[in-house]
Scaffold this motif. Sequence first.
Motif, PDB file in Angstrom:
ATOM      1  N   ARG A 278     -46.166  18.890   7.513  1.00 18.13           N
ATOM      2  CA  ARG A 278     -44.742  19.197   7.685  1.00 18.13           C
ATOM      3  C   ARG A 278     -44.546  20.024   8.942  1.00 18.13           C
ATOM      4  NH1 ARG A 278     -42.648  18.105   2.592  1.00 18.13           N
ATOM      5  NH2 ARG A 278     -44.393  17.824   1.173  1.00 18.13           N
ATOM      6  N   VAL A 279     -43.437  19.805   9.616  1.00 16.81           N
ATOM      7  CA  VAL A 279     -43.129  20.562  10.831  1.00 16.81           C
ATOM      8  C   VAL A 279     -41.721  21.136  10.713  1.00 16.81           C
ATOM      9  CG1 VAL A 279     -42.833  20.473  13.339  1.00 16.81           C
ATOM     10  CG2 VAL A 279     -44.610  19.082  12.247  1.00 16.81           C
ATOM     11  N   PHE A 280     -41.612  22.440  10.944  1.00 19.93           N
ATOM     12  CA  PHE A 280     -40.303  23.109  10.974  1.00 19.93           C
ATOM     13  C   PHE A 280     -39.929  23.403  12.418  1.00 19.93           C
ATOM     14  CE2 PHE A 280     -39.175  24.030   6.570  1.00 19.93           C
ATOM     15  CZ  PHE A 280     -40.351  23.672   5.924  1.00 19.93           C
ATOM     16  N   PHE A 281     -38.817  22.853  12.874  1.00 20.34           N
ATOM     17  CA  PHE A 281     -38.298  23.155  14.215  1.00 20.34           C
ATOM     18  C   PHE A 281     -37.517  24.459  14.114  1.00 20.34           C
ATOM     19  CE2 PHE A 281     -39.239  19.366  16.737  1.00 20.34           C
ATOM     20  CZ  PHE A 281     -39.583  18.453  15.753  1.00 20.34           C
ATOM     21  N   ALA A 282     -38.063  25.504  14.748  1.00 19.34           N
ATOM     22  CA  ALA A 282     -37.441  26.832  14.729  1.00 19.34           C
ATOM     23  C   ALA A 282     -37.521  27.430  16.129  1.00 19.34           C
ATOM     24  CB  ALA A 282     -38.133  27.725  13.705  1.00 19.34           C
ATOM     25  N   ALA A 283     -37.334  26.578  17.120  1.00 17.13           N
ATOM     26  CA  ALA A 283     -37.472  26.966  18.531  1.00 17.13           C
ATOM     27  C   ALA A 283     -36.173  27.527  19.096  1.00 17.13           C
ATOM     28  CB  ALA A 283     -37.953  25.770  19.349  1.00 17.13           C
ATOM     29  N   GLY A 284     -35.206  27.802  18.220  1.00 21.02           N
ATOM     30  CA  GLY A 284     -33.897  28.294  18.654  1.00 21.02           C
ATOM     31  C   GLY A 284     -32.987  27.126  18.992  1.00 21.02           C
ATOM     32  N   SER A 285     -31.682  27.409  19.108  1.00 22.13           N
ATOM     33  CA  SER A 285     -30.710  26.350  19.376  1.00 22.13           C
ATOM     34  C   SER A 285     -31.103  25.512  20.594  1.00 22.13           C
ATOM     35  CB  SER A 285     -29.328  26.989  19.596  1.00 22.13           C
ATOM     36  OG  SER A 285     -28.455  26.106  20.238  1.00 22.13           O
ATOM     37  N   VAL A 286     -31.462  26.171  21.658  1.00 23.17           N
ATOM     38  CA  VAL A 286     -31.793  25.432  22.889  1.00 23.17           C
ATOM     39  C   VAL A 286     -33.159  24.769  22.757  1.00 23.17           C
ATOM     40  CG1 VAL A 286     -32.232  25.652  25.361  1.00 23.17           C
ATOM     41  CG2 VAL A 286     -30.339  26.920  24.317  1.00 23.17           C
ATOM     42  N   GLY A 287     -34.139  25.509  22.255  1.00 24.45           N
ATOM     43  CA  GLY A 287     -35.509  24.971  22.176  1.00 24.45           C
ATOM     44  C   GLY A 287     -35.611  23.783  21.233  1.00 24.45           C
ATOM     45  N   THR A 288     -35.017  23.892  20.066  1.00 29.12           N
ATOM     46  CA  THR A 288     -35.056  22.804  19.095  1.00 29.12           C
ATOM     47  C   THR A 288     -34.260  21.599  19.605  1.00 29.12           C
ATOM     48  OG1 THR A 288     -35.439  24.229  17.196  1.00 29.12           O
ATOM     49  CG2 THR A 288     -34.303  22.146  16.755  1.00 29.12           C
ATOM     50  N   SER A 289     -33.079  21.864  20.163  1.00 38.48           N
ATOM     51  CA  SER A 289     -32.260  20.747  20.664  1.00 38.48           C
ATOM     52  C   SER A 289     -32.980  20.014  21.784  1.00 38.48           C
ATOM     53  CB  SER A 289     -30.917  21.269  21.183  1.00 38.48           C
ATOM     54  OG  SER A 289     -30.217  21.932  20.165  1.00 38.48           O
ATOM     55  N   LYS A 290     -33.595  20.774  22.694  1.00 37.87           N
ATOM     56  CA  LYS A 290     -34.305  20.112  23.807  1.00 37.87           C
ATOM     57  C   LYS A 290     -35.435  19.235  23.287  1.00 37.87           C
ATOM     58  CE  LYS A 290     -35.422  23.532  26.547  1.00 37.87           C
ATOM     59  NZ  LYS A 290     -35.843  24.322  27.723  1.00 37.87           N
ATOM     60  N   LEU A 291     -36.202  19.751  22.338  1.00 28.96           N
ATOM     61  CA  LEU A 291     -37.317  18.959  21.802  1.00 28.96           C
ATOM     62  C   LEU A 291     -36.800  17.703  21.113  1.00 28.96           C
ATOM     63  CD1 LEU A 291     -39.798  21.535  20.200  1.00 28.96           C
ATOM     64  CD2 LEU A 291     -40.378  19.777  21.896  1.00 28.96           C
ATOM     65  N   LEU A 292     -35.818  17.839  20.229  1.00 31.19           N
ATOM     66  CA  LEU A 292     -35.362  16.685  19.443  1.00 31.19           C
ATOM     67  C   LEU A 292     -34.697  15.637  20.331  1.00 31.19           C
ATOM     68  CD1 LEU A 292     -34.003  18.464  16.222  1.00 31.19           C
ATOM     69  CD2 LEU A 292     -36.159  17.205  16.495  1.00 31.19           C
ATOM     70  N   VAL A 293     -33.901  16.078  21.297  1.00 32.86           N
ATOM     71  CA  VAL A 293     -33.236  15.125  22.198  1.00 32.86           C
ATOM     72  C   VAL A 293     -34.285  14.351  23.006  1.00 32.86           C
ATOM     73  CG1 VAL A 293     -31.861  15.029  24.336  1.00 32.86           C
ATOM     74  CG2 VAL A 293     -31.005  16.295  22.343  1.00 32.86           C
ATOM     75  N   LYS A 294     -35.289  15.065  23.483  1.00 30.75           N
ATOM     76  CA  LYS A 294     -36.351  14.393  24.255  1.00 30.75           C
ATOM     77  C   LYS A 294     -37.129  13.420  23.373  1.00 30.75           C
ATOM     78  CE  LYS A 294     -40.612  16.108  25.405  1.00 30.75           C
ATOM     79  NZ  LYS A 294     -41.603  17.003  26.028  1.00 30.75           N
ATOM     80  N   LEU A 295     -37.493  13.834  22.161  1.00 34.51           N
ATOM     81  CA  LEU A 295     -38.329  12.996  21.297  1.00 34.51           C
ATOM     82  C   LEU A 295     -37.575  11.740  20.850  1.00 34.51           C
ATOM     83  CD1 LEU A 295     -39.989  15.873  19.229  1.00 34.51           C
ATOM     84  CD2 LEU A 295     -41.065  14.481  21.021  1.00 34.51           C
ATOM     85  N   LYS A 296     -36.261  11.890  20.643  1.00 31.19           N
ATOM     86  CA  LYS A 296     -35.470  10.698  20.282  1.00 31.19           C
ATOM     87  C   LYS A 296     -35.365   9.739  21.463  1.00 31.19           C
ATOM     88  CE  LYS A 296     -30.747   9.393  18.858  1.00 31.19           C
ATOM     89  NZ  LYS A 296     -31.075   8.236  18.013  1.00 31.19           N
ATOM     90  N   ALA A 297     -35.037  10.317  22.639  1.00 35.72           N
ATOM     91  CA  ALA A 297     -34.783   9.461  23.812  1.00 35.72           C
ATOM     92  C   ALA A 297     -36.054   8.784  24.326  1.00 35.72           C
ATOM     93  CB  ALA A 297     -34.138  10.291  24.918  1.00 35.72           C
ATOM     94  N   THR A 298     -37.181   9.455  24.180  1.00 34.10           N
ATOM     95  CA  THR A 298     -38.411   8.876  24.726  1.00 34.10           C
ATOM     96  C   THR A 298     -39.167   8.028  23.698  1.00 34.10           C
ATOM     97  OG1 THR A 298     -39.624  10.919  24.201  1.00 34.10           O
ATOM     98  CG2 THR A 298     -38.702  10.721  26.428  1.00 34.10           C
ATOM     99  N   GLY A 299     -38.548   7.829  22.523  1.00 34.65           N
ATOM    100  CA  GLY A 299     -39.104   6.873  21.579  1.00 34.65           C
ATOM    101  C   GLY A 299     -40.172   7.421  20.640  1.00 34.65           C
ATOM    102  N   LEU A 300     -40.398   8.729  20.645  1.00 34.91           N
ATOM    103  CA  LEU A 300     -41.390   9.282  19.721  1.00 34.91           C
ATOM    104  C   LEU A 300     -40.797   9.529  18.338  1.00 34.91           C
ATOM    105  CD1 LEU A 300     -43.282  11.614  22.188  1.00 34.91           C
ATOM    106  CD2 LEU A 300     -44.166   9.553  21.085  1.00 34.91           C
ATOM    107  N   LEU A 301     -39.516   9.868  18.293  1.00 31.17           N
ATOM    108  CA  LEU A 301     -38.794   9.995  17.008  1.00 31.17           C
ATOM    109  C   LEU A 301     -37.470   9.227  17.145  1.00 31.17           C
ATOM    110  CD1 LEU A 301     -39.284  13.833  16.182  1.00 31.17           C
ATOM    111  CD2 LEU A 301     -40.532  11.910  15.175  1.00 31.17           C
ATOM    112  N   PRO A 302     -37.555   7.900  17.329  1.00 32.49           N
ATOM    113  CA  PRO A 302     -36.354   7.124  17.683  1.00 32.49           C
ATOM    114  C   PRO A 302     -35.311   7.078  16.575  1.00 32.49           C
ATOM    115  CG  PRO A 302     -38.196   5.675  17.170  1.00 32.49           C
ATOM    116  CD  PRO A 302     -38.757   7.057  17.221  1.00 32.49           C
ATOM    117  N   ASN A 303     -35.721   7.304  15.334  1.00 36.40           N
ATOM    118  CA  ASN A 303     -34.754   7.169  14.236  1.00 36.40           C
ATOM    119  C   ASN A 303     -33.969   8.440  13.942  1.00 36.40           C
ATOM    120  OD1 ASN A 303     -35.652   4.537  13.980  1.00 36.40           O
ATOM    121  ND2 ASN A 303     -37.232   5.107  12.487  1.00 36.40           N
ATOM    122  N   LEU A 304     -34.167   9.499  14.724  1.00 35.15           N
ATOM    123  CA  LEU A 304     -33.283  10.665  14.585  1.00 35.15           C
ATOM    124  C   LEU A 304     -31.860  10.182  14.790  1.00 35.15           C
ATOM    125  CD1 LEU A 304     -35.253  13.367  16.633  1.00 35.15           C
ATOM    126  CD2 LEU A 304     -35.011  13.242  14.142  1.00 35.15           C
TER     127      LEU A 304
END
Length: 497
Positions: A278-304
């Motif tokens: 399990r992974v908890f994203f707790a990188a703060g508003s900016v840190g978590t958003s940057k990670l999730l947006v990148k992972l969705k756009a680059t195809g690593l977590l496309p189903n977000l």
Amino acid sequence: TGGAHVPVLVIGTGYGGSVAALRLAQAGIDVHMIEMGMAWDTPGSDGKIFCATTAPDQRSYWLRTRTKAPLNYFLGFPIDRDIPRYTGILDAEDFSGITVYQGRGVGGGSLVNGGMAVTPKRANFGSVLPSVNADEMYNIYYPRANAALGVGTIDPAWFDTTDCYQYARVGRKHAQRSGFPFVFVPDVYDWDYMKQEAAGTATKSALAGEILYGNNHGKKSLQRTYIAQAKATGRVTISPLHKVTSVAPASGGGYTVVIEQMNTNGDTTTTKTVIADRVFFAAGSVGTSKLLVKLKATGLLPNLNGEIGKGWGDNGNVMCGRANHLWDPTGSLQSTIPCSGIDNWAAGGAFAEVAPLPTGIETFASFYLSITKNPNRAQFSWNAATGKVDLNWQTSWKQPSIDMAKTIFDKINAKEGTIYRTDLFGVYKIWGDHLTYHPLGGAVLNKATDNYGRLTAYPGLYVIDGSLIPGNTSVNPFVTITALAERNIEKIIATDL
Ligand code: FDA
């Protein structure tokens, strides 16, 4: 390296991450926390862990060669100075229309913030987190968060007499003369310790100008509360100077997390891979958003889902100063810990902290950080050309905040016959409208996640920090971030683990 396997990995050690780590550990689960900033547990050559606000050195800023002070001018002169590039404690992260200040290190924002620990008025909660049961929050989770954070309020009798709150008493007088409610604001600073500082019986911290680059004494940062408790369980390990760059489903189940270890120049020294159930994203508003947006756009977590990156707000932050008459000195000794505010939220959409201006000299200035009901929301998006995440906030979007803050300060100025300071943010510039201390949103609860922070397309992935909150809390945000994390982790432990 590779192959390491952990049950739970938490990205970030701020409020959300610390709550998750403590409660999971207490439930008997081993937790590995990853933190890009330093540990901040070892004194420098001057014997101090943190440097003073008035004497910034390499410890002050995250990978900058020049300081970027929020109040960047004084008497019309720029005050920033050159510093060695280093993994310092305060990140002034520049987006095109706003600079977002954030803490870097074990304890996240709790290392650098003012410790103002404010629970929103219950009447306002429905607009802060509309999908959350207010009864549960006010009966269970806000009290739990306030207790664990060590929140307390200044002794009103001491407030009335101590030199170090002369500036706040002037703030009170001016607020009341204009008919605005003046309120004491709780804080996590140890108020008994501050009394000892004032009496000269303890090493000074709040009374020595320490705050923005860390407090060496007195402040109950997360290192002394949630994180200390979490470590005491024996189930929590923390890796500082490690940055998560990727999370993707692993072929055998769980998630592959890529982590870059860095040195104090910010250079990557080692890249590691860990498998986490399990992974908890707790990188703060900016840190978590940057990670999730990148992972969705680059195809690593496309189903977000399509809400990822949306709903970001600045908590309506705007700063200003007022020039007082000579008969209203604000004091050469000012505690860095704010303890009071002016509440005009219902009538004017603004809650103004009476903030210190701890320069060590008499300035006759009153200084305020206002939290306003600014309706503008920005979005993070992946920029394939630069390989970075952009935020589309525009400086002009602060105008509603300025208008709301003016409902307080135009009236006070008219009543007192005073004017705004124009020398604190530039040459003839009244409003500090280029920044926020309170980034919120980007992975909004019940939109980007379910109503408890689950990223439902990926079982085992959770968001548990300020990115869940849709842009505004009506007051300073960390008590709400903590209480929401307490609510969500309780549900997750009960149903998912
Ligand atoms: P938070 O930002 O605390 O923690 C996130 C952590 O994740 C950070 O330590 C970061 O380094 C780390 N991280 C990010 N990306 C990572 C990655 N990819 N890999 C590993 N680690 C990563 N609030 C309040 O209520 N009262 C107040 O008085 C103040 N005052 C104040 C002053 C100043 C100067 C600032 C900057 C902020 C405040 N705040 C405040 C705001 C408050 O500090 C803030 O809202 C919370 O710290 C946010 O908590 P989170 O848990 O969301 O993230």
